[in-house]
Write a protein that holds these residues in place. Structure first.
Motif, PDB file in Angstrom:
ATOM      1  N   ARG A  56     -20.347  51.999  29.066  1.00  0.00           N
ATOM      2  CA  ARG A  56     -19.988  52.888  30.384  1.00  0.00           C
ATOM      3  C   ARG A  56     -18.645  52.396  30.457  1.00  0.00           C
ATOM      4  O   ARG A  56     -18.008  51.512  30.510  1.00  0.00           O
ATOM      5  CB  ARG A  56     -20.772  52.180  31.432  1.00  0.00           C
ATOM      6  N   SER A  58     -14.419  54.035  31.886  1.00  0.00           N
ATOM      7  CA  SER A  58     -13.475  54.861  32.905  1.00  0.00           C
ATOM      8  C   SER A  58     -12.069  54.689  32.307  1.00  0.00           C
ATOM      9  O   SER A  58     -11.883  53.865  31.547  1.00  0.00           O
ATOM     10  CB  SER A  58     -13.554  54.389  34.366  1.00  0.00           C
ATOM     11  N   LYS A  71     -14.872  59.153  34.631  1.00  0.00           N
ATOM     12  CA  LYS A  71     -15.669  57.988  34.675  1.00  0.00           C
ATOM     13  C   LYS A  71     -16.762  58.719  33.876  1.00  0.00           C
ATOM     14  O   LYS A  71     -17.237  59.737  33.626  1.00  0.00           O
ATOM     15  CB  LYS A  71     -16.220  57.358  35.862  1.00  0.00           C
ATOM     16  N   SER A  73     -19.896  57.951  30.271  1.00  0.00           N
ATOM     17  CA  SER A  73     -20.434  57.060  29.229  1.00  0.00           C
ATOM     18  C   SER A  73     -20.086  57.683  28.033  1.00  0.00           C
ATOM     19  O   SER A  73     -19.718  58.712  27.669  1.00  0.00           O
ATOM     20  CB  SER A  73     -22.163  57.210  29.484  1.00  0.00           C
ATOM     21  N   GLU A 257     -30.277  57.655  28.611  1.00  0.00           N
ATOM     22  CA  GLU A 257     -29.784  58.590  29.239  1.00  0.00           C
ATOM     23  C   GLU A 257     -30.561  59.804  29.071  1.00  0.00           C
ATOM     24  O   GLU A 257     -31.276  60.143  28.325  1.00  0.00           O
ATOM     25  CB  GLU A 257     -28.237  58.907  28.615  1.00  0.00           C
ATOM     26  N   ARG A 334     -28.548  60.935  34.570  1.00  0.00           N
ATOM     27  CA  ARG A 334     -28.629  59.744  35.101  1.00  0.00           C
ATOM     28  C   ARG A 334     -28.727  58.776  33.501  1.00  0.00           C
ATOM     29  O   ARG A 334     -29.090  59.112  32.626  1.00  0.00           O
ATOM     30  CB  ARG A 334     -29.881  59.416  35.686  1.00  0.00           C
ATOM     31  N   LEU A 365     -23.807  45.935  35.346  1.00  0.00           N
ATOM     32  CA  LEU A 365     -24.186  47.181  35.738  1.00  0.00           C
ATOM     33  C   LEU A 365     -24.761  46.807  37.183  1.00  0.00           C
ATOM     34  O   LEU A 365     -24.923  46.004  37.370  1.00  0.00           O
ATOM     35  CB  LEU A 365     -24.987  48.180  34.951  1.00  0.00           C
ATOM     36  N   ARG A 368     -28.503  51.924  41.142  1.00  0.00           N
ATOM     37  CA  ARG A 368     -28.109  53.113  42.087  1.00  0.00           C
ATOM     38  C   ARG A 368     -29.168  53.631  42.647  1.00  0.00           C
ATOM     39  O   ARG A 368     -29.306  54.991  42.731  1.00  0.00           O
ATOM     40  CB  ARG A 368     -27.168  54.056  41.211  1.00  0.00           C
ATOM     41  N   ARG A 399     -32.313  53.445  37.690  1.00  0.00           N
ATOM     42  CA  ARG A 399     -30.924  54.150  37.516  1.00  0.00           C
ATOM     43  C   ARG A 399     -29.621  53.067  37.509  1.00  0.00           C
ATOM     44  O   ARG A 399     -29.811  52.412  38.820  1.00  0.00           O
ATOM     45  CB  ARG A 399     -30.797  55.341  38.477  1.00  0.00           C
ATOM     46  N   ARG A 401     -25.114  52.262  37.226  1.00  0.00           N
ATOM     47  CA  ARG A 401     -24.024  52.959  37.321  1.00  0.00           C
ATOM     48  C   ARG A 401     -22.763  51.623  37.020  1.00  0.00           C
ATOM     49  O   ARG A 401     -23.340  50.499  36.968  1.00  0.00           O
ATOM     50  CB  ARG A 401     -23.401  53.509  38.767  1.00  0.00           C
TER      51      ARG A 401
END
Length: 401
Positions: A56, A58, A71, A73, A257, A334, A365, A368, A399, A401
């Motif tokens: 994950r 950014s 941002k 994956s 995913e 997601r 993580l 979400r 889920r 993020r």
């Protein structure tokens, strides 16, 4: 490049000293010994767990810590393929498939096309860096290794190794770990650390070519890929996501995913008699009239919703017609933590949360959304819900993020 105090610093020449040694037995360590130590520092006892890894990530401007340009994956496989799913603000998600053949790029709904030269360089630099962080060159027995007097470890990739986009890697080590990388002629400086299931990788790395900072928000070794995930030719098959019931079941949590999917959310009546009536009687005609079919088992959430995952029966693109009396919504792509358990329905929420929550926290993580619970019930023949003492198979998903 000028960096703020918060940015990874460019490496300064180091001199041999006690802090740069992987251990005290200097005369007893060869290059391969140091390589094994560096691999073990991120993989633990199972080096093969690095064969497939999820990130994950950014990307930020140097000096702009916490302000993400994009941002998303990344999924990497040692067979030489990588898949990036990145989003800038509210713009559409962009997919990039990186392989020795080049870089293909496009939106989730396609089409994919060869990337422009600047984008190719950016994605290849990112891929090569992640490969270097994972020590993939050190896992190859054909790679020539040498140990410098300053405890730097050099690896030279043979020309026959077509999977590698680089030829030379030098690792500068500190306390048995890689402290910075020199890949070909580019210097990658590290800052901080991000823990995984075993060991840690740097939290932030300066990308000299892209003039950006990579922020590793989370990473998972021994990742599970759905079939065709890294193959751009199969991208059109990923649009409806994984159909629950066809995925490999896992008794320990893992990340997966999923692509976009259509859903209807109904208030959970909280009793099995009414749930069975809804799923076996109430929805049959309106959903059939709308040309919709199931795309997985129904999910019950721990915040009072009954989720129906749907797809068009005709297989066509575009938004389907909403069933009469129901609201149809698109569930976007997601990433989720998933696990399967066998227990009574009354114990499902507690059992699943006990497995998924510590796993999500360990990866750095955040959840979400609520817990989704999909009981394995044959809804075509069921007449009543599971008994209070009946143990059933249940899929749990949160889920992240």
């Amino acid at each position: 490049m000028q960096c703020s105090q918060d940015e990874p610093k460019q490496r300064e020449p180091s001199k041999p000293n006690a802090t740069t040694r992987p251990g005290d037995q200097k005369l007893d360590l060869e290059a391969r010994d140091v390589a094994d130590l560096l691999v073990a520092a991120i993989a633990g006892p199972d080096a093969k767990s690095l064969d497939r890894v999820f990130f994950r990530i950014s990307l930020e401007k140097p000096g702009k810590t916490g302000v993400a340009l994009v941002k998303g994956s990344a999924w990497l496989s040692r067979e030489g393929k990588a898949r990036f799913s990145l989003q800038r603000g509210e713009e559409p998600i962009q997919l990039s498939f990186v392989s020795p053949a080049g870089v293909l790029r496009g939106t989730v709904n396609g089409p994919l096309a060869p990337a422009e030269e600047n984008e190719v360089q950016r994605m290849q630099e990112l891929t090569v860096l992640l490969q270097g962080l994972l020590c993939w060159d050190l896992l190859d027995p054909k790679v020539a290794l040498s140990l410098g007097e300053d405890w730097s470890l050099e690896s030279r990739i043979p020309a026959t190794q077509q999977r590698s986009a680089h030829k030379f890697v030098r690792r500068f080590t500190e306390e048995g770990r890689t402290s910075s990388l020199l890949i070909d002629d580019k210097d990658y400086a590290f800052e901080g650390k991000r823990d995984g299931l075993h060991g840690s990788l740097p939290r932030r790395v300066l990308l000299p070519l892209a003039r950006q900072t990579l922020n590793l928000e989370a990473w998972l070794s021994k990742a599970e890929f759905k079939p065709g995930l890294l193959d751009p030719k199969q991208q059109t098959r990923q649009k409806t996501g994984m159909v629950v019931g066809e995925e490999q079941e896992n008794q320990t949590p893992t990340l997966r995913e999923y692509g976009p999917i259509w859903e209807v959310a109904i208030q959970d009546p909280l009793d099995w008699e009414r749930r069975v009536q809804i799923l076996t009687q109430d929805i049959i005609q309106p959903f059939s009239d709308a040309g919709l079919g199931p795309a997985g088992l129904p999910s019950l959430t721990n915040n009072g919703k009954l989720l129906l995952h749907l797809r068009r029966r005709d297989g066509k693109e575009g938004k389907p017609r909403a069933p009469k009396g129901y609201r149809l919504e698109l569930r976007k792509s997601r990433v989720s933590a998933v696990v399967y358990v066998t227990c009574t329905w009354s114990a499902a929420e507690k059992t699943l949360l006990a497995k998924l929550e510590p796993y999500i926290q360990k990866l750095g993580l955040r959840a979400r959304g609520p817990l989704w619970m999909s009981p394995y019930i044959d809804w075509a023949t069921v007449q009543e819900g599971p008994g209070p003492k009946q143990k059933i198979r249940i899929r749990g998903e949160i889920r992240v993020r």
